[in-house]
Design a protein around this motif. Structure first.
Motif, PDB file in Angstrom:
ATOM      1  N   LEU A 280      -1.766   2.592   5.643  1.00  0.00           N
ATOM      2  CA  LEU A 280      -2.584   3.620   4.992  1.00  0.00           C
ATOM      3  C   LEU A 280      -2.038   5.011   5.268  1.00  0.00           C
ATOM      4  O   LEU A 280      -1.993   5.864   4.371  1.00  0.00           O
ATOM      5  CB  LEU A 280      -4.037   3.529   5.479  1.00  0.00           C
ATOM      6  N   GLY A 281      -1.624   5.242   6.514  1.00  0.00           N
ATOM      7  CA  GLY A 281      -1.087   6.552   6.868  1.00  0.00           C
ATOM      8  C   GLY A 281       0.169   6.879   6.084  1.00  0.00           C
ATOM      9  O   GLY A 281       0.326   7.994   5.572  1.00  0.00           O
ATOM     10  N   ILE A 282       1.064   5.899   5.951  1.00  0.00           N
ATOM     11  CA  ILE A 282       2.297   6.129   5.204  1.00  0.00           C
ATOM     12  C   ILE A 282       1.996   6.287   3.718  1.00  0.00           C
ATOM     13  O   ILE A 282       2.630   7.095   3.026  1.00  0.00           O
ATOM     14  CB  ILE A 282       3.299   4.993   5.467  1.00  0.00           C
ATOM     15  N   ALA A 283       1.007   5.537   3.217  1.00  0.00           N
ATOM     16  CA  ALA A 283       0.618   5.699   1.808  1.00  0.00           C
ATOM     17  C   ALA A 283       0.083   7.110   1.550  1.00  0.00           C
ATOM     18  O   ALA A 283       0.387   7.719   0.513  1.00  0.00           O
ATOM     19  CB  ALA A 283      -0.433   4.662   1.431  1.00  0.00           C
ATOM     20  N   ILE A 284      -0.691   7.631   2.496  1.00  0.00           N
ATOM     21  CA  ILE A 284      -1.242   8.983   2.347  1.00  0.00           C
ATOM     22  C   ILE A 284      -0.120  10.007   2.282  1.00  0.00           C
ATOM     23  O   ILE A 284      -0.137  10.925   1.455  1.00  0.00           O
ATOM     24  CB  ILE A 284      -2.203   9.293   3.507  1.00  0.00           C
ATOM     25  N   GLN A 285       0.874   9.867   3.151  1.00  0.00           N
ATOM     26  CA  GLN A 285       1.969  10.836   3.123  1.00  0.00           C
ATOM     27  C   GLN A 285       2.943  10.564   1.971  1.00  0.00           C
ATOM     28  O   GLN A 285       3.676  11.454   1.543  1.00  0.00           O
ATOM     29  CB  GLN A 285       2.687  10.879   4.472  1.00  0.00           C
ATOM     30  N   ASN A 286       2.932   9.336   1.426  1.00  0.00           N
ATOM     31  CA  ASN A 286       3.777   9.043   0.272  1.00  0.00           C
ATOM     32  C   ASN A 286       3.235   9.676  -1.009  1.00  0.00           C
ATOM     33  O   ASN A 286       4.001   9.914  -1.953  1.00  0.00           O
ATOM     34  CB  ASN A 286       3.897   7.526   0.062  1.00  0.00           C
ATOM     35  N   PHE A 287       1.926   9.926  -1.036  1.00  0.00           N
ATOM     36  CA  PHE A 287       1.349  10.549  -2.238  1.00  0.00           C
ATOM     37  C   PHE A 287       1.989  11.916  -2.519  1.00  0.00           C
ATOM     38  O   PHE A 287       2.500  12.140  -3.617  1.00  0.00           O
ATOM     39  CB  PHE A 287      -0.175  10.674  -2.092  1.00  0.00           C
TER      40      PHE A 287
ATOM     41  N   ALA B 204      10.289   2.076  -3.885  1.00  0.00           N
ATOM     42  CA  ALA B 204      10.436   0.619  -3.945  1.00  0.00           C
ATOM     43  C   ALA B 204      11.173   0.068  -2.738  1.00  0.00           C
ATOM     44  O   ALA B 204      11.016  -1.105  -2.374  1.00  0.00           O
ATOM     45  CB  ALA B 204      11.166   0.219  -5.226  1.00  0.00           C
ATOM     46  N   VAL B 205      11.985   0.913  -2.079  1.00  0.00           N
ATOM     47  CA  VAL B 205      12.734   0.456  -0.915  1.00  0.00           C
ATOM     48  C   VAL B 205      11.795   0.085   0.229  1.00  0.00           C
ATOM     49  O   VAL B 205      12.147  -0.743   1.084  1.00  0.00           O
ATOM     50  CB  VAL B 205      13.731   1.548  -0.461  1.00  0.00           C
ATOM     51  N   GLU B 206      10.591   0.647   0.238  1.00  0.00           N
ATOM     52  CA  GLU B 206       9.664   0.370   1.343  1.00  0.00           C
ATOM     53  C   GLU B 206       9.192  -1.083   1.359  1.00  0.00           C
ATOM     54  O   GLU B 206       9.360  -1.772   2.371  1.00  0.00           O
ATOM     55  CB  GLU B 206       8.490   1.341   1.297  1.00  0.00           C
TER      56      GLU B 206
ATOM     57  N   ILE C 229       0.816  -1.217   0.000  1.00  0.00           N
ATOM     58  CA  ILE C 229       0.000   0.000   0.000  1.00  0.00           C
ATOM     59  C   ILE C 229       0.854   1.274   0.000  1.00  0.00           C
ATOM     60  O   ILE C 229       0.583   2.205  -0.770  1.00  0.00           O
ATOM     61  CB  ILE C 229      -0.994  -0.018   1.181  1.00  0.00           C
ATOM     62  N   PRO C 230       1.887   1.390   0.841  1.00  0.00           N
ATOM     63  CA  PRO C 230       2.703   2.613   0.795  1.00  0.00           C
ATOM     64  C   PRO C 230       3.360   2.847  -0.561  1.00  0.00           C
ATOM     65  O   PRO C 230       3.467   3.993  -1.013  1.00  0.00           O
ATOM     66  CB  PRO C 230       3.754   2.368   1.885  1.00  0.00           C
TER      67      PRO C 230
ATOM     68  N   PHE D   1       2.141   1.977  -3.469  1.00  0.00           N
ATOM     69  CA  PHE D   1       1.096   2.485  -4.361  1.00  0.00           C
ATOM     70  C   PHE D   1       0.878   3.975  -4.135  1.00  0.00           C
ATOM     71  O   PHE D   1       0.620   4.727  -5.078  1.00  0.00           O
ATOM     72  CB  PHE D   1      -0.214   1.728  -4.129  1.00  0.00           C
ATOM     73  N   GLY D   2       0.982   4.407  -2.889  1.00  0.00           N
ATOM     74  CA  GLY D   2       0.835   5.833  -2.590  1.00  0.00           C
ATOM     75  C   GLY D   2       1.913   6.655  -3.285  1.00  0.00           C
ATOM     76  O   GLY D   2       1.633   7.717  -3.868  1.00  0.00           O
ATOM     77  N   THR D   3       3.155   6.165  -3.244  1.00  0.00           N
ATOM     78  CA  THR D   3       4.252   6.864  -3.919  1.00  0.00           C
ATOM     79  C   THR D   3       4.033   6.899  -5.428  1.00  0.00           C
ATOM     80  O   THR D   3       4.240   7.936  -6.074  1.00  0.00           O
ATOM     81  CB  THR D   3       5.597   6.165  -3.621  1.00  0.00           C
ATOM     82  N   ALA D   4       3.622   5.764  -5.999  1.00  0.00           N
ATOM     83  CA  ALA D   4       3.419   5.690  -7.452  1.00  0.00           C
ATOM     84  C   ALA D   4       2.296   6.624  -7.899  1.00  0.00           C
ATOM     85  O   ALA D   4       2.417   7.305  -8.931  1.00  0.00           O
ATOM     86  CB  ALA D   4       3.110   4.254  -7.858  1.00  0.00           C
TER      87      ALA D   4
END
Length: 259
Positions: A152-159, A188-190, A10-11, A13-16
């Motif tokens: 989810l929280g990290i994905a949100i901040q990764n966006f 990708a390192v995550e 999930i994180p 995907f947030g970055t992507a």
């Protein structure tokens, strides 16, 4: 195990998704928007460090009584010093900076920008991996929803982080597709770090209080050393401060509601 696999992705995907902004936007990112996004990401990371990492670390060490803070303090400082070591040994370039940090290098500017964001994402991947390792062990008092809240929280901040890295790369003359690819790869390192952590779960369970706080210390280092200066520079820095508070609130609510 399927839930864990989805959780650690999930994180990324947030970055992507954030990096995909470069495919839709033509102009350089507005500095005020960049400060706002950076502030939001910093707020999420601080809240995640406290509610998802430090507090659970002390809860797991509750048997130590008044000394329950010791594993959290030791792990926290180890995480800070580990990121400091990486900061000094890996050449990287922060946004809006003309001088690279770390040892002298002939790497291209775009490469060092990606390395800088990759350094951010390393502790986040570790945090997700440690939390899911604790959940899979069944012995750490970590719930599936609690682990999902962190992802989810990290994905949100990764966006916003994905957008913040891909847009400047585009401004440096990199094509849209390559800017998207580089921005995505910085995250990708995550999942890689998370998978490696989960694979070692059997050995890590006794050390979970230290590892949770280690990830928290590493994340705090990134926030204070890089994100807060970026969100505060220039005029109208209060925008970054307000979005920091918003990000903190969102992550706090996620962790309490789902955890």
């Amino acid at each position: 195990m399927k839930n864990a696999a989805l959780g650690i992705l999930i994180p990324f995907f947030g970055t992507a998704l954030g990096s995909a902004c470069v495919l839709l936007m033509k102009k350089k990112m507005n500095p005020t928007v960049q400060r706002a996004l950076t502030g939001f990401a910093a707020g999420v990371m601080v809240a995640a460090s406290i509610w998802s990492l430090l507090i659970p670390a002390m809860d797991q060490a509750a048997a130590m009584g008044r000394w329950a803070f010791v594993p959290a303090a030791v792990g926290y400082w180890t995480g800070v010093l580990f990121l400091l070591l990486l900061d000094r040994t890996i050449p990287h370039l922060h946004l809006n900076s003309s001088k690279a940090e770390g040892p002298e290098s002939r790497l291209q500017k775009t490469t060092m920008l990606v390395l800088a964001v990759t350094l951010h994402n390393l502790p986040e991947g570790m945090a997700v991996g440690v939390v899911y390792a604790g959940w899979l062990s069944g012995e750490a008092g970590i719930t599936a929803m609690g682990a999902l809240a962190l992802s989810l929280g990290i994905a949100i901040q990764n966006f916003p982080e994905g957008a913040i890295i891909s847009m400047p790369l585009r401004a440096e003359g990199v094509s849209k597709r390559k800017a998207f690819l580089y921005g995505s790869l910085s995250g990708a390192v995550e999942p890689i770090g998370a998978v490696l952590t989960i694979l070692m779960a059997g050995f890590l369970v006794p050390l979970l209080p230290y590892l949770l706080s280690f990830a928290a210390g590493a994340m705090f280092y990134v926030v204070v050393e890089e994100l807060i200066p970026e969100m505060s520079e220039g005029k109208h820095s209060n925008v970054g401060t307000l979005l920091f508070a918003a990000g903190f609130t969102v992550m706090m609510a996620l962790d309490v509601a789902l955890g």
